[in-house]
Design a protein around this motif. Sequence first.
Motif, PDB file in Angstrom:
ATOM      1  N   ARG A  55      -0.912   5.259   3.125  1.00 10.44           N
ATOM      2  CA  ARG A  55      -2.519   4.974   2.950  1.00 10.44           C
ATOM      3  C   ARG A  55      -1.741   3.580   4.552  1.00 10.44           C
ATOM      4  NH1 ARG A  55      -6.849   5.941   2.670  1.00 10.44           N
ATOM      5  NH2 ARG A  55      -8.631   4.719   2.806  1.00 10.44           N
TER       6      ARG A  55
ATOM      7  N   GLU B 179      -9.678  -1.895   1.532  1.00 16.05           N
ATOM      8  CA  GLU B 179      -8.697  -1.015   1.265  1.00 16.05           C
ATOM      9  C   GLU B 179      -9.857  -1.201   0.221  1.00 16.05           C
ATOM     10  OE1 GLU B 179      -7.129   1.943   1.346  1.00 16.05           O
ATOM     11  OE2 GLU B 179      -6.620   2.403  -0.006  1.00 16.05           O
TER      12      GLU B 179
ATOM     13  N   TRP C 297      -4.029   3.705   7.858  1.00 15.26           N
ATOM     14  CA  TRP C 297      -4.524   2.283   8.659  1.00 15.26           C
ATOM     15  C   TRP C 297      -3.788   1.381   9.648  1.00 15.26           C
ATOM     16  CZ3 TRP C 297      -9.489   0.856   7.546  1.00 15.26           C
ATOM     17  CH2 TRP C 297      -9.715   1.327   6.062  1.00 15.26           C
TER      18      TRP C 297
ATOM     19  N   LEU D  96       1.092  -1.592  -0.188  1.00 16.09           N
ATOM     20  CA  LEU D  96       0.008   0.086  -0.484  1.00 16.09           C
ATOM     21  C   LEU D  96       0.753   1.168   0.329  1.00 16.09           C
ATOM     22  CD1 LEU D  96      -2.665  -0.274   3.041  1.00 16.09           C
ATOM     23  CD2 LEU D  96      -2.945  -0.594   0.249  1.00 16.09           C
TER      24      LEU D  96
END
Length: 513
Positions: A86, A114, A90, A82
Motif C-alpha cells: 500500500r 488512506e 501511494w 502502512l
Amino acid sequence: MSDSIDRVFEISVDGRQVAVTDEAMTLLDVLREAGVTSVKDGCAPQGQCGCCTVLVDGAPRVSCVTPVRRMRGRSIVTVDGLDAGRAEAWASAFCESGASQCGFCTPGIICRLEGLVIKGGDLTDDAQVGRALQAHLCRCTGWTTIREAAVSVASGATVAVRDFAAAGERATLEGRADQSVGPDVALGRGGFADDIAPADALVAVPAGEGWAVAATLFEARSAAGKIQGRRTTLEPTPPIALPEGDWAVTLQTGWVDPAYLEPDSVWCEPGGEPVGPLLNGGAFGAKSHSRLGEVARRIADERGRSVRVVTDREWVVRNGAKRPPVAIGLRVDGSGEVRVAATHGIADILRAVGPAIDVVEVDAAGPPTSAAIRGAGWVELHLALAGLRGHVGSIRAPDGGIATAKIIDGAIRITVDAGQALDDVVLRSYAIGAAHMALGWIRSESIAVDEQGTVHDLTIRSFGVLRAIDTPQIKVEIVESDRPPVNGSDAVFAAVAAAVWLEAGCPPVIPTR
Ligand code: FES
Ligand code: FES
C-alpha cells in the motif's frame, strides 16, 4: 525514551510499543521523539496544516493537537506502518503524477486519503477527495496532481520508467535549491534537516530574543513557553502609499508570507558546517538568506555537542522573509514610479524590467523582505505593464523561462517554455503549483502587519492559501524546446498572476479579497 525509569506508559505505533515519558506531550511530540520522522510538524500547536496527520484506529487524526494520554490502548499508524504494498502504491502514484515536490505535506495527506479508503470512501470521487483535503495545506503542488494520484491509487495504475536524475535536475531548477525526486520523497524520506540530525543532538528553539536549549524538543519548547499562533481581526493593508501622479494604472501590494510548510530548521556539529535549511526545496527563495546556520554553529561550538535548531510557525511568520510590498503608478506612455520596501537587490531587478520607470526604496515597518522570493518586484511590474496594455501576452522571466496564461470558463490554461523539459511530470507539477500560488497571491494571500511593523496574523490558515476545493482546473502545455533548461515556474507565476489580475479588472490593491 527507552529508559524504563522515566516511562509513564506505552502506546502502539506502527505495531511496536513506544514509551511515553510525559503525559503532557502531544502524540506528535511522542512520535517525533521516537524517531518517526515521516510525521511532520508544520504548525504545531495550531493544528491547521495537516502535515502531522496519522491514523488512530484507522481514522485520520491531527497528532499535534492530540494529547498522548488519550492514546492508551489505541492503534496508531503512520505512513511507515502502512502495508508495504500500500505504501508503495501511494508513493509511486504521487511520484508518477508529480504530486509531491518538497514532500513535507505528503505523508499526512497519504494518511488522510488512506483513512478515506478505510471508511469506505472512493478515491475516484473528486468531491470526496476534495473534502478530505480540506484539513491539509500544500504550498508546492496546487492540488491537481494530488487528486490525480488518488485516482491512480484507486485504479492500481503501474509506474512508468523514469530518469530520476533528470527529474531531480528539473526540480532543482524550479525550486532553486537541491531537490531530489523519487517515491521516497512522498513517504517523508526526502531528508529534511530536522529529520536527519543526530539522534543525540541537543535541541534549540526560539525563546524571546534568544534560544532555549534542552535534550529534547518537548523539553526545549516547554522551557521556552507555549507557542500560540493567532489570527487577528486587523485588516491587511498595503504598507506603502502611492506616489502622487497622473497615473493610468496603479498597483499596491501588501505583506505576503511565502507559506512554505517546513518551518526553518538546521543542525550542526561542533566545528562543523551547518546542515539545512535548504534541503528538499528552497521555500520559493525565502530561506536563501537564513541565518539559522550561524545560530546552530554557535550553540554547537559553545556546548561541544551537536545541536538542531528547530523553529515553529509563529517564528517563521515573524522572522521569515516576505515578498517586498510595492506601490506602482504608471502613465499611459509607460513611464512612472515604483516605490518598494527597501530590500537588497530589488532596485536592480525592477530597473531591468522598466528602465524608464523611477524606482524608490522606502522604509516599510514590517517583517524582513527578500529579493530572492519568487518573482519579487519584476512580476509586480509586469502586472502593471500588462494592465497598461490591456493584455498579458507571453511573459519572459529574467532567467529565460517563457509562459502564457489564459482563463477560460474559470479554468487556467498555461503554456510554458523552460528549454529542454528534462522531465515533463516535474515541470508540469511546478507549473501547476506556481499557477495556484499566483491565483492565491492575487485573490486572497496576505498577512496583517500594523503600522509599527508587528505581524498579527500568526497562523498558517490566516495567510489565505487556496484550499483544494477553491482551486480551479489548471491545464499545462509544455512547449518543446532545444534551449538549455531554465526555470519555468517563475514565468508561469507571472503570467497567471497577470491574467487573473486583468480578468478581475486590474484592481488597484491586491489581494482582491
Ligand atoms: S503540525 Fe499538526 S496540523 Fe500542522
Ligand atoms: S509538496 Fe506539499 S508542501 Fe511541498
